[in-house]
Design a protein around this motif. Structure first.
Motif, PDB file in Angstrom:
ATOM      1  N   LEU A  49       0.822  -1.212   0.000  1.00 28.52           N
ATOM      2  CA  LEU A  49       0.000   0.000   0.000  1.00 28.52           C
ATOM      3  C   LEU A  49       0.855   1.261   0.000  1.00 28.52           C
ATOM      4  CD1 LEU A  49      -2.643  -1.151   2.640  1.00 28.52           C
ATOM      5  CD2 LEU A  49      -2.946  -1.053   0.155  1.00 28.52           C
ATOM      6  N   GLY A  50       2.170   1.077  -0.187  1.00 29.27           N
ATOM      7  CA  GLY A  50       3.061   2.217  -0.295  1.00 29.27           C
ATOM      8  C   GLY A  50       3.578   2.755   1.015  1.00 29.27           C
ATOM      9  N   ALA A 230      -4.495  -3.386  -3.367  1.00 30.13           N
ATOM     10  CA  ALA A 230      -4.187  -1.980  -3.079  1.00 30.13           C
ATOM     11  C   ALA A 230      -5.414  -1.101  -3.288  1.00 30.13           C
ATOM     12  CB  ALA A 230      -3.031  -1.509  -3.951  1.00 30.13           C
ATOM     13  N   ASP A 231      -6.135  -1.324  -4.381  1.00 29.89           N
ATOM     14  CA  ASP A 231      -7.330  -0.529  -4.662  1.00 29.89           C
ATOM     15  C   ASP A 231      -8.425  -0.805  -3.638  1.00 29.89           C
ATOM     16  OD1 ASP A 231      -6.337   0.822  -6.872  1.00 29.89           O
ATOM     17  OD2 ASP A 231      -7.043  -0.689  -8.294  1.00 29.89           O
ATOM     18  N   TYR A 232      -8.609  -2.069  -3.300  1.00 31.22           N
ATOM     19  CA  TYR A 232      -9.719  -2.446  -2.418  1.00 31.22           C
ATOM     20  C   TYR A 232      -9.513  -1.938  -0.995  1.00 31.22           C
ATOM     21  CZ  TYR A 232     -13.150  -5.310   0.046  1.00 31.22           C
ATOM     22  OH  TYR A 232     -14.189  -5.734   0.837  1.00 31.22           O
ATOM     23  N   VAL A 233      -8.325  -2.132  -0.436  1.00 31.40           N
ATOM     24  CA  VAL A 233      -8.073  -1.713   0.946  1.00 31.40           C
ATOM     25  C   VAL A 233      -8.154  -0.192   1.061  1.00 31.40           C
ATOM     26  CG1 VAL A 233      -6.381  -1.663   2.816  1.00 31.40           C
ATOM     27  CG2 VAL A 233      -6.736  -3.760   1.506  1.00 31.40           C
ATOM     28  N   SER A 234      -7.613   0.527   0.094  1.00 32.60           N
ATOM     29  CA  SER A 234      -7.693   1.987   0.114  1.00 32.60           C
ATOM     30  C   SER A 234      -9.141   2.454   0.010  1.00 32.60           C
ATOM     31  CB  SER A 234      -6.866   2.578  -1.033  1.00 32.60           C
ATOM     32  OG  SER A 234      -5.499   2.264  -0.879  1.00 32.60           O
ATOM     33  N   MET A 235      -9.896   1.809  -0.885  1.00 29.82           N
ATOM     34  CA  MET A 235     -11.298   2.174  -1.062  1.00 29.82           C
ATOM     35  C   MET A 235     -12.110   1.901   0.199  1.00 29.82           C
ATOM     36  SD  MET A 235     -14.536   0.695  -1.703  1.00 29.82           S
ATOM     37  CE  MET A 235     -14.160  -0.961  -2.287  1.00 29.82           C
ATOM     38  N   LEU A 236     -11.928   0.716   0.792  1.00 32.49           N
ATOM     39  CA  LEU A 236     -12.685   0.352   1.984  1.00 32.49           C
ATOM     40  C   LEU A 236     -12.336   1.249   3.168  1.00 32.49           C
ATOM     41  CD1 LEU A 236     -14.668  -1.501   3.419  1.00 32.49           C
ATOM     42  CD2 LEU A 236     -12.790  -3.123   3.789  1.00 32.49           C
ATOM     43  N   THR A 237     -11.069   1.650   3.267  1.00 27.90           N
ATOM     44  CA  THR A 237     -10.648   2.511   4.364  1.00 27.90           C
ATOM     45  C   THR A 237     -11.355   3.857   4.301  1.00 27.90           C
ATOM     46  OG1 THR A 237      -8.491   1.436   4.475  1.00 27.90           O
ATOM     47  CG2 THR A 237      -8.659   3.627   5.456  1.00 27.90           C
TER      48      THR A 237
END
Length: 292
Positions: A49-50, A230-237
């Motif tokens: 996730l950077g 990466a897209d999913y965890v950022s979006m859900l957060t």
């Protein structure tokens, strides 16, 4: 080809705080691992996730101080697990986050009335904080309102705050004789709909491109699973706060072109498309980190 390779360069945007991402990881994957995730696995996943290892350590340290995480050892390896009692709270949040409800016109309202002595002003603050976190609107300082389906959740949260003896709950309907404000006008005065709408707009703007990108691509390769993660965890957060701030008010009482509906549809679409591939990547990274 990896989805990452097809992305157009774009200006950097503010990322969710590292602590929030860490909490999301535990909510998604920790409970299926006896509530604990290995340190090496967390570093690996947050790296995807950077976030560098120093950022991981800082986030873990802050969450430990707050009692959200605690140190354990799993199979001889250092790990962290959720603090005592938090798994129950995570389970309660699943329905609110992944299957938010919306009331209809004609459904009853829930009123929460409370009066706390000045000597216990801190308890008054805890009551208001608990109701705010559930999306209640304030009619007066001691009278709050929300759709009636939140009653069980509200009683639980008020009980956790140690304030059950100070709050009375009532189910009610609006007795509108046509001479006073409309329910739509009242809702606009009890909730900060403008602020909530701006958060929904931000969510849609931040993730519309993600939705378009995955609409014609099925994550298949390990790299694409990593991209999906990466897209999913950022979006859900970013998403998981919104169903709590929005109690599920009837759409008829909301402004025209309410972005909450658009945002919910976008979240549901991305969840259905990305949750599975994201989990495959996470489980693979955790297995590698634990030496399985």
């Amino acid at each position: 080809m990896s989805i990452a390779a097809e992305r157009e360069p774009k200006a950097p945007t503010a990322s969710p705080r590292n602590q929030q991402l860490l909490v999301t990881l535990f909510g998604l994957y920790g409970r299926e691992h006896q509530g604990a995730l290995p340190v090496a696995g967390l570093v690996r996943l947050l790296g995807d996730l950077g976030i560098e290892s120093a950022g991981v350590r800082s986030a873990v340290s802050r969450l430990k101080k707050r009692g959200v995480l605690e140190s354990v050892r799993v199979g001889g390896a250092a790990a962290y697990r959720l603090g005592s009692g938090l798994e129950e709270i995570f389970h309660e949040g699943d329905e609110r986050i992944f299957s938010p409800r919306r009331a209809s016109i004609g459904d009853p309202w829930l009123l929460a009335a409370f009066s706390v002595p000045e000597s216990q002003r801190n308890l008054r603050h805890q009551i208001r904080s608990a109701l705010t976190r559930l999306g209640f609107g304030a009619v007066t300082p001691g009278l709050w309102i929300a759709p009636a389906f939140l009653e069980t959740e509200a009683r639980t949260q008020v009980g956790r705050a140690g304030a059950a003896g100070y709050v009375e709950f009532f189910r009610a309907d609006y007795a509108d004789d046509g001479s006073g404000p409309t329910m739509r006008e009242l809702v606009a005065s009890w909730w900060d709909l403008e602020a909530l709408e701006s958060m929904y707009v931000e969510f849609v703007e931040n993730h519309r491109e993600v939705g378009e990108r995955w609409a014609s691509a099925e994550p298949a390769s390990p790299q694409e699973h990593a991209d999906a993660f990466a897209d999913y965890v950022s979006m859900l957060t970013q998403w998981r706060r919104l169903p709590y701030l929005d109690p599920g008010l009837p759409v008829e009482y909301l402004p025209e072109d309410w972005h909450g509906v658009v945002a919910q549809d976008l979240f549901r679409t991305l969840h259905e498309r990305l949750a599975g591939p994201a989990r495959q990547h996470a489980e693979r990274a955790l297995a590698i980190s634990s030496g399985d």
